[in-house]
Design an enzyme around this catalytic site. Sequence first.
Site, mmCIF file in Angstrom:
data_model
loop_
_atom_site.group_PDB
_atom_site.id
_atom_site.type_symbol
_atom_site.label_atom_id
_atom_site.label_comp_id
_atom_site.label_asym_id
_atom_site.label_seq_id
_atom_site.Cartn_x
_atom_site.Cartn_y
_atom_site.Cartn_z
ATOM 1 N N VAL A 66 1.285 -6.016 7.503
ATOM 2 C CA VAL A 66 2.352 -5.060 7.145
ATOM 3 C C VAL A 66 2.414 -3.860 8.102
ATOM 4 O O VAL A 66 3.410 -3.145 8.112
ATOM 5 C CB VAL A 66 2.229 -4.553 5.687
ATOM 6 C CG1 VAL A 66 2.412 -5.682 4.692
ATOM 7 C CG2 VAL A 66 0.912 -3.804 5.453
ATOM 8 N N TYR A 156 -8.026 8.030 1.993
ATOM 9 C CA TYR A 156 -7.319 7.152 1.052
ATOM 10 C C TYR A 156 -6.365 7.958 0.176
ATOM 11 O O TYR A 156 -5.206 7.580 -0.015
ATOM 12 C CB TYR A 156 -8.345 6.396 0.201
ATOM 13 C CG TYR A 156 -7.750 5.450 -0.815
ATOM 14 C CD1 TYR A 156 -7.212 4.224 -0.421
ATOM 15 C CD2 TYR A 156 -7.739 5.763 -2.172
ATOM 16 C CE1 TYR A 156 -6.674 3.345 -1.361
ATOM 17 C CE2 TYR A 156 -7.210 4.893 -3.113
ATOM 18 C CZ TYR A 156 -6.677 3.679 -2.703
ATOM 19 O OH TYR A 156 -6.139 2.814 -3.629
HETATM 20 N N1 LIG Z 1 -8.442 -1.702 -7.443
HETATM 21 C C1 LIG Z 1 -8.196 -0.483 -7.924
HETATM 22 O O1 LIG Z 1 -8.993 0.067 -8.724
HETATM 23 C C2 LIG Z 1 -6.943 0.252 -7.537
HETATM 24 C C3 LIG Z 1 -6.654 1.449 -8.174
HETATM 25 C C4 LIG Z 1 -5.489 2.131 -7.847
HETATM 26 C C5 LIG Z 1 -4.640 1.614 -6.888
HETATM 27 N N2 LIG Z 1 -4.933 0.458 -6.264
HETATM 28 C C6 LIG Z 1 -3.979 -0.030 -5.279
HETATM 29 O O2 LIG Z 1 -3.541 -1.319 -5.684
HETATM 30 C C7 LIG Z 1 -3.201 -2.105 -4.544
HETATM 31 C C8 LIG Z 1 -3.964 -3.419 -4.589
HETATM 32 O O3 LIG Z 1 -5.338 -3.123 -4.636
HETATM 33 P P1 LIG Z 1 -6.432 -4.222 -4.998
HETATM 34 O O4 LIG Z 1 -7.578 -3.486 -5.573
HETATM 35 O O5 LIG Z 1 -5.816 -5.327 -5.746
HETATM 36 O O6 LIG Z 1 -6.857 -4.676 -3.528
HETATM 37 P P2 LIG Z 1 -7.419 -6.045 -2.921
HETATM 38 O O7 LIG Z 1 -8.319 -5.676 -1.795
HETATM 39 O O8 LIG Z 1 -7.943 -6.950 -3.991
HETATM 40 O O9 LIG Z 1 -6.091 -6.684 -2.322
HETATM 41 C C9 LIG Z 1 -5.435 -6.098 -1.250
HETATM 42 C C10 LIG Z 1 -4.728 -7.190 -0.473
HETATM 43 O O10 LIG Z 1 -4.041 -6.578 0.631
HETATM 44 C C11 LIG Z 1 -4.213 -7.407 1.769
HETATM 45 N N3 LIG Z 1 -4.024 -6.618 3.003
HETATM 46 C C12 LIG Z 1 -4.826 -5.640 3.486
HETATM 47 N N4 LIG Z 1 -4.331 -5.180 4.656
HETATM 48 C C13 LIG Z 1 -3.178 -5.869 4.906
HETATM 49 C C14 LIG Z 1 -2.231 -5.861 5.958
HETATM 50 N N5 LIG Z 1 -2.359 -5.038 7.021
HETATM 51 N N6 LIG Z 1 -1.176 -6.698 5.882
HETATM 52 C C15 LIG Z 1 -1.045 -7.550 4.831
HETATM 53 N N7 LIG Z 1 -1.929 -7.614 3.816
HETATM 54 C C16 LIG Z 1 -2.991 -6.783 3.851
HETATM 55 C C17 LIG Z 1 -5.618 -7.974 1.631
HETATM 56 O O11 LIG Z 1 -5.806 -9.143 2.400
HETATM 57 C C18 LIG Z 1 -5.699 -8.224 0.130
HETATM 58 O O12 LIG Z 1 -5.286 -9.527 -0.207
HETATM 59 C C19 LIG Z 1 -3.517 -1.239 -3.336
HETATM 60 O O13 LIG Z 1 -2.341 -0.603 -2.913
HETATM 61 C C20 LIG Z 1 -4.506 -0.229 -3.879
HETATM 62 O O14 LIG Z 1 -4.502 0.955 -3.116
HETATM 63 C C21 LIG Z 1 -6.078 -0.244 -6.562
#
Ligand SMILES: NC(=O)c1ccc[n+]([C@@H]2O[C@H](COP(=O)([O-])OP(=O)(O)OC[C@H]3O[C@@H](n4cnc5c(N)ncnc54)[C@H](O)[C@@H]3O)[C@@H](O)[C@H]2O)c1
Length: 259
Positions: A66, A156
């Site tokens: 992305v 972050y």
């Molecule tokens: N897990 C949490 O507690 C939490 C809390 C608040 C917000 N979030 C947000 O939720 C979203 C998902 O988080 P998650 O915990 O499910 O993460 P995760 O690491 O399980 O999944 C993230 C996905 O993004 C993909 N990715 C990373 N860089 C990329 C790139 N340059 N191009 C395309 N794909 C890419 C990864 O391969 C992965 O499949 C994120 O935006 C994160 O900031 C997560």
Amino acid sequence: MRGLAGKTVIVTGGAQGIGRAVVDRVVHEGGNVVIADCHAEFGKSAAQEADEIAGRPAALFVHTDVSDEESVRSMTEKTVEHFGGLDQLVNCAAVFIMRGLEATVEEWRRIMDVNIMGQALCVKHAAPHMRARGAGSVVNIASISGHIAQPGYLTYNATKAAVANMTRCMAMDLAPDGIRVNAVNPGTVWNKNNERFHREQLGMDRAEADADPEIGGRHMLGRTADPEEIASAVAFLLSDEASYITGENLMVDAGYTAM
Ligand SMILES: NC(=O)c1ccc[n+]([C@@H]2O[C@H](COP(=O)([O-])OP(=O)(O)OC[C@H]3O[C@@H](n4cnc5c(N)ncnc54)[C@H](O)[C@@H]3O)[C@@H](O)[C@H]2O)c1
């Protein structure tokens, strides 16, 4: 949920975690999904399992970075070629470079390229296709971290605060085209990566993390979230049930930021 069946939805970061739960929910609701992720192995298996949930060919994996505009342009074109159009986008992909003032310029650039610019590029290339349909819906995944201070999380949290306000700006610019833009701000989500982090770094399982005053206890409901609970809020904002909601940052955090 009204307005999801038959729709084509791009989910960035759909190979794992919250994005993966969104993929499963979209196909369960009768939509088609493009999994736009840089993790090929997990992306392909997520697409296969989404097809099984749907009982039809409902999912396409497109290897995507992305933060690379050509990759995003090509992914949106493949989406339209494959499914005949594009209705909705969920910006979920992110990197977790948790650094304080010691962060290097390279670390700053990487996290801003993926977490901020990546979301902006996906909306830039998706919006013309939604405009062609005369309607659309975007959900950006931000975080509680964009609204609070946390120790050592400067990089972050800066990116997630940017997402919260980009959502308002995008909503204003795309409203004349009938495209709604909202953000979901999750609390702590118990996905596979978080499970590994808590086990390896803190020696905790989920019950222990939920009982910990600094983890589960930071949320009014006293626990972390399942990815599916975040996906429910995303599905609502994508759907016609949210037809009068745009520019909104919905906290899906069990009361974390209300305390
Ligand atoms: N897990 C949490 O507690 C939490 C809390 C608040 C917000 N979030 C947000 O939720 C979203 C998902 O988080 P998650 O915990 O499910 O993460 P995760 O690491 O399980 O999944 C993230 C996905 O993004 C993909 N990715 C990373 N860089 C990329 C790139 N340059 N191009 C395309 N794909 C890419 C990864 O391969 C992965 O499949 C994120 O935006 C994160 O900031 C997560």
